[in-house]
Structure formats: C-alpha cells, structure tokens
Write an enzyme that holds these catalytic residues in place. Sequence first.
Site, short mmCIF file in Angstrom:
data_model
loop_
_atom_site.label_atom_id
_atom_site.label_comp_id
_atom_site.label_asym_id
_atom_site.label_seq_id
_atom_site.Cartn_x
_atom_site.Cartn_y
_atom_site.Cartn_z
N HIS A 311 0.93 -1.21 -0.03
CA HIS A 311 0.16 -0.07 -0.22
C HIS A 311 0.94 1.22 -0.11
O HIS A 311 1.95 1.25 0.67
CB HIS A 311 -0.76 -0.19 1.16
CG HIS A 311 -2.01 0.95 1.03
ND1 HIS A 311 -1.84 2.11 1.29
CD2 HIS A 311 -3.42 0.74 0.76
CE1 HIS A 311 -3.25 2.88 1.44
NE2 HIS A 311 -3.84 1.83 0.96
N ASP A 369 -8.02 -5.22 0.22
CA ASP A 369 -8.58 -6.07 -0.93
C ASP A 369 -8.11 -7.46 -1.05
O ASP A 369 -8.55 -8.14 -1.73
CB ASP A 369 -8.06 -5.42 -2.18
CG ASP A 369 -8.95 -3.91 -2.49
OD1 ASP A 369 -10.13 -4.14 -2.09
OD2 ASP A 369 -8.44 -2.97 -2.99
#
Length: 435
Positions: A311, A369
Amino acid sequence: MSGTANGSLTLTLDGSNKSLSVPLRSGTIGPQAADISKLYGSLGIFTYDIGYGATAACESKITYIDGDEGVLLHRGYPIDQLAEQSNFLEVAYLMLNGELPNKAEADEFHKGVMHHTMLHEQLRSFFSGFRRDAHPMAVMCGVVGALSAFYHDSLDITNEQHREISAFRLIAKLPTIAAWAYKYNIGQPFMYPRNDLGYAENFLYMMNAVPAEEYKVNPILARAMDRIFILHADHEQNASTSTVRLAGSTGANPFACIAAGIASLWGPAHGGANEAVLKMLEEIGSPENIPAFIEKVKDKNSGVRLMGFGHRVYKNYDPRAKIMQQTCHEVLKELGIKGDKMLDMAAELERIALHDEYFISKKLYPNVDFYSGIILKAMGIPTSMFTVLFAVARTVGWISQWKEMIEDKTQRIGRPRQIYTGSPLRDFVPASKRG
Ligand code: ACO
C-alpha cells in the site's frame, strides 16, 4: 533543508546567498508539513514529488491514517470500532457532518437518503445504449456522469442546500445504478429499490431479487455488505479522492466529479485490486504452485506483483484487512462453505509472504482487498462488480471530501507544476525542408 524549533524550515539554494524560511504547519495529529507555497515566488524553484508521496494538497478533518502504525480514523473514530458498532449510513452522516448522529438525526438521515434511491425513469434508457457485455465500471462512469443532466435544479455548488441534496442523491442512487449495471449485464429485469430495507440490504435485494418471486435478503450477508461498505467509505487523499477534489476545484458539478472519481478507481493499482486478487488466485490454481508464484513476484523482471499486498501509505498491516479477514470467515460459515480453495490459498500466500524477507524488508502487508474478493465471490457477486461495490461505498468519502473542499475558503483550482524535459525553443521547419 533543516528543521528549526520555532516551527519553520530554512531552505538554502546551494551556490547562492538566497535562502527562505518556510513555515511548518501542524494538524491535530500526524507529521508537520512545510508550507512551500511561497517557494517559487521567493527562490524561483518548484518542488518535485512524483506520485505526491510527500505532498499535502489540502487540509482535511475527515480521515487520518498513520501508515507506519496501521491506524485509520474517521473523524477521530477508529475504523474497527465503526465497522463493529456502527452502520454505513451512520458513518456517511459522520463523514459529511463531522459528528455521529443521535437517534433522531440518524433516522432523519436514513429517510433523507432512502427517499432518493429511485432513478429518473429516462435514465433507464441509458443502460440499453451499452453493449450487454460492457464492464459495469464503464456503465457506472457513463450513468453517474449523466446524472448531472437530470438535476439542473441542484447544481449550484455555492448553495448549501444544493450541495446537501446532491450528496443525498449520489449516496442513494449509486446502489441502484450499480445493481442495474449488473442486471443489464445478465439480462434480468431491473429491480426497483425498496426504501423499507436497510442501505446494504436494499442493494443486495436489487442485485439478487427477480420480479417473479419473493426474495428475502440474508441478514448476516446484509451486515457483511454493510461492513464492506464501511471499510471502503473513505481513505483520505488517495488517487480517486484526489481526482474528485481536482475536478471539483474547477467548480465542476458533484455528479461529474464523482464520475471522474469512478474512472480513477477503476485501475488495478487502486479499486481494481480485489478483482485482480481473485484472478491471481485463479491463475495460481492450487497451493503447490504458490512457492513458484512467490519466486516470480520476487523477480523484478517478471513484472508480477502479489495483488492485495502493499500500500502506498500502510507500511504495516492495513487495519481494514484484519476486519475483512474476520468478515470473510463469518460469511463463509454462514454460507456453509468449508475448506474454500481460494481462502485456503489466500491464507497460505499471506503466511508465506509475512515470513519472507522480500516482503518484510519492503514492508508489504495484506491490504483491504486481499480478502474482500473472496467474501464477495462467496456471496455470489461476480468479479466484474467488485470495483463497482467499492465505488458505491467510496461515494460517501468522495462527496464528503468534495463538500469539505467547496466549503474551505482557502480552496483554489488544483494545478500541479512540472519539470519540462522536452526540446528547448526552436523554429518551425516547413514539411518540404524536413530531413
Ligand atoms: N508485490 C510485489 N512487490 C511489490 C508489491 C507487490 N504487491 N508492491 C510493492 N512492491 C515492491 C515494488 O516492486 C518496489 O520494489 P523496489 O523498491 O525493489 O523497486 C517496492 O515494493 C515499492 O513499491 P512501489 O510500487 O514503489 O510502492 P507504491 O507505494 O508506489 O505502490 C501499490 C503501492 C500500487 C498499492 C503496490 O503495493 C501494488 O501494486 N500492490 C498491488 C496492487 C494492490 O493490491 N492495490 C490495492 C491498493 S489498496 C486500494 O487501492 C484500496
């Protein structure tokens, strides 16, 4: 560059006697930021920051992230508390208004949003303009953008009531548009919204019901969907939110801005990641192929990434991923799915990656996700709809951020600068004289 105790930073241009003291700005929590707005005027230089990794483009009171510690707060409340104890519309109220609603305010807000769930009947015909096999995100971009053609009565962004009704319309209509994009794709009749249902419940109803028979939404799945919506509601100045703010900074109407946000969310590095996680798991095929796949991910030349890992901001476990993992187990249990192959492979990938030096040294952890695709698949939602669901949830964050920006007196049009690397000045050469 050198920091000073009195809250300024002195920048000195090497080889000259020019220097500038820039003020440091502080938020309520988080690192300080050097206000370099006078830098070009004073020293004649810009800052260069590809991907804006070190640049704050606005002040915001909505969301706080500490990526190193794995912290995510909305208006000060930790994401796990909101996901476990609140509901999506309450979180929407919180984001838009700054405080949690009391019972009466929550009821009124719920009624206000649900009152706007229907689409203008003429908007129906927009759907038939698309190919049946159109990706639902393409339909979302088109239909949401088209909303601005239907609400001329509320497009004055300087009018507070117009801003409020646009927010209600967007939050209310996105699930209907999303469900219809799906129904159109599979050739089933559109289901009209039911305002007596909860927000997530109504969405699942419009997705799964058919007019020929009664349909009761499973409350555990409705709760899981509501939680997925909460987990995706906002994430401060990510690519799609920055897109919405940039579009909005020009004075564009909110429907056009949200359509721009949807376009930005579509990419696999952002909202498309959960779809990419499932594709990746399908490609890996079975657990014995995992070690070879991990080797491929670690080989820079392969161009393969472990989707759902890493991320831009979190250099620790994404706090949303933990709740998502827990929700995943709840949903699979409710649906009686035991020993799901995808889930088992995901767990094994996670186990290996969390112990592998490559991922540890680069601080790559599962993001929100990594598990959401498995939950959605188990709920019978096709992969092409994953990013669409993300867009439904993120509309709350986008519209809250847009509203905050419009109400910020210091707001001005967004206009990044560049380092020009093209040709210097040269004279035009007629075609007959070009070599
Ligand atoms: N798999 C393998 N290696 C990775 C991964 C990954 N998923 N993510 C980053 N890396 C490596 C890069 O190769 C790079 O290595 P290097 O330093 O040797 O060059 C290093 O880690 C840093 O990567 P960047 O791309 O510079 O990191 P950035 O912060 O720009 O990227 C991103 C963040 C785009 C999310 C990236 O981690 C990625 O592509 N992840 C997979 C896609 C994904 O899951 N996206 C969802 C994000 S969450 C969301 O949008 C809701």
